[in-house]
Design a protein around this motif. Sequence first.
Motif, PDB file in Angstrom:
ATOM      1  N   ALA A   6      42.340  38.115  50.890  1.00 62.21           N
ATOM      2  CA  ALA A   6      43.041  37.344  49.859  1.00 62.21           C
ATOM      3  C   ALA A   6      42.062  36.509  49.046  1.00 62.21           C
ATOM      4  N   VAL A   7      41.085  35.921  49.746  1.00 59.58           N
ATOM      5  CA  VAL A   7      40.102  35.084  49.046  1.00 59.58           C
ATOM      6  C   VAL A   7      39.301  35.927  48.062  1.00 59.58           C
ATOM      7  N   LEU A   8      38.861  37.106  48.501  1.00 66.17           N
ATOM      8  CA  LEU A   8      38.072  37.961  47.619  1.00 66.17           C
ATOM      9  C   LEU A   8      38.916  38.472  46.448  1.00 66.17           C
ATOM     10  N   ALA A   9      40.185  38.786  46.709  1.00 68.50           N
ATOM     11  CA  ALA A   9      41.062  39.259  45.630  1.00 68.50           C
ATOM     12  C   ALA A   9      41.208  38.194  44.549  1.00 68.50           C
ATOM     13  N   VAL A  10      41.445  36.954  44.979  1.00 71.03           N
ATOM     14  CA  VAL A  10      41.577  35.856  44.007  1.00 71.03           C
ATOM     15  C   VAL A  10      40.253  35.637  43.280  1.00 71.03           C
ATOM     16  N   GLY A  11      39.144  35.697  44.019  1.00 65.03           N
ATOM     17  CA  GLY A  11      37.830  35.493  43.405  1.00 65.03           C
ATOM     18  C   GLY A  11      37.519  36.531  42.338  1.00 65.03           C
ATOM     19  N   ILE A  12      37.853  37.801  42.622  1.00 66.41           N
ATOM     20  CA  ILE A  12      37.596  38.857  41.634  1.00 66.41           C
ATOM     21  C   ILE A  12      38.465  38.650  40.397  1.00 66.41           C
ATOM     22  N   ALA A  13      39.735  38.284  40.612  1.00 61.86           N
ATOM     23  CA  ALA A  13      40.625  38.050  39.471  1.00 61.86           C
ATOM     24  C   ALA A  13      40.107  36.899  38.605  1.00 61.86           C
ATOM     25  N   VAL A  14      39.663  35.825  39.247  1.00 65.75           N
ATOM     26  CA  VAL A  14      39.121  34.684  38.500  1.00 65.75           C
ATOM     27  C   VAL A  14      37.856  35.094  37.746  1.00 65.75           C
ATOM     28  N   TYR A  15      37.012  35.894  38.401  1.00 66.69           N
ATOM     29  CA  TYR A  15      35.770  36.358  37.767  1.00 66.69           C
ATOM     30  C   TYR A  15      36.071  37.197  36.523  1.00 66.69           C
ATOM     31  N   VAL A  16      37.019  38.131  36.659  1.00 63.58           N
ATOM     32  CA  VAL A  16      37.383  38.973  35.515  1.00 63.58           C
ATOM     33  C   VAL A  16      37.911  38.118  34.370  1.00 63.58           C
ATOM     34  N   ALA A  17      38.771  37.157  34.690  1.00 63.12           N
ATOM     35  CA  ALA A  17      39.332  36.300  33.646  1.00 63.12           C
ATOM     36  C   ALA A  17      38.263  35.420  33.005  1.00 63.12           C
ATOM     37  N   ALA A  18      37.349  34.881  33.835  1.00 58.25           N
ATOM     38  CA  ALA A  18      36.308  33.996  33.309  1.00 58.25           C
ATOM     39  C   ALA A  18      35.361  34.736  32.379  1.00 58.25           C
ATOM     40  N   VAL A  19      34.921  35.940  32.790  1.00 58.56           N
ATOM     41  CA  VAL A  19      34.037  36.728  31.931  1.00 58.56           C
ATOM     42  C   VAL A  19      34.759  37.106  30.646  1.00 58.56           C
TER      43      VAL A  19
END
Length: 393
Positions: free
Chosen positions: A129-142
């Motif tokens: 779950a942590v990695l899923a949220v982190g990837i989503a945040v990364y995609v949105a931030a970039v």
Amino acid sequence: MNAGSARPGRLPAAPWSPAATRVSRRRFRALNLSMMLPLLIAVGVFMLIRQAQTPLDVVVLGLGVVAVVVAFERWTVGEINRVALPCLLVAGAVWPYGVLVIDGDPQAAYYALAVVAGLSVAQLPRHRAVLAVGIAVYVAAVGALGMARAADPGVDELLANVVIPTGITVVLIGLMFPNKGFYDVMAELEEARERDAELAVVRERMRFASDLHDIQGHTLHVVKLKIALAQKLVRTDTERVEQELREMYTLVGDTIAQTKELAYGQRKLNLSAELENARNLMEAAGMRVRVDRRGEVGARAIDLSAQVLRETTTNILRHSRATLVRIELAEGGITVVNDGAADDGPPELRGLAALGRRVADDGGELTARVEDGRFVTAVRFPAPSSGRTAPSR
């Protein structure tokens, strides 16, 4: 019999397939690779062609497509965790390149990260779950950084750089969680079924051991008593001692013959008992068993039909993924049909091959063949001539 023959009326003699579980997994992997991999490659190449503007763009975006191919190929064999980190790093590097360096809609850039993340995250043993949220945040931030590059960012830029890439990535990751749960349940059911089949085979071995004990235990006990009696009479009644020795010799010879018959499946069997035993063994392994009595098996066919039923039961338990078994009894013999047969070539069934020769010697015919995913084993004896019994060959 000709090697490799699969014609009806002859026992197939091609090498038997590997364990059913490994066969089904290989077939499922081949199905995934043949259906999904070309689609993933085609979509990736299409997006690459639309977005790439320079040879460097082709190389970078192509690395993302390669990461997708590697991740999917490893996912089909359950080894995605071995390549998850490098594939995620490659796909994660392609995303900002596509947003910050290449002008236009960054479809090919987020495609690689969305697919690789979807395949990888759900398979991780922990912190999913942590990695899923982190990837989503990364995609949105970039994506937000790419949006900020526009002179006058609007709704179109927000959708192309943030909403759509982040949404697709989240959806793919989310879909793979129930997918993994489904395959986990299937794997547990498969393991349970294999354990049940192994238990059924163990029960069959215990029954064989019990038959062997019945044959030899009684003989050894009688021989022991006769030896004790001979020791008492050796000096007073030599004739009686000689008689006891002759009886022991005959008894041991009969026991050796019975043991050979048991070992080679030549012992006279009770068809009704074998039928009940086969039903119990296969139902214990999770199969449904249906028995059709179209007539009573003739006296001539009872023993060999019982032996064929016992051997076929063992083959079904060991080599098939059967869920339904149909046993048909008729005056001329018996037919056993089971589903779950492998389609990658006819099997070599040595036990049935040996029985087939004995059936042929007795004037009958034993056949084994694969038809539409079902394995059919049948033994037939010709009806006796009117007024007389058909002679055995």
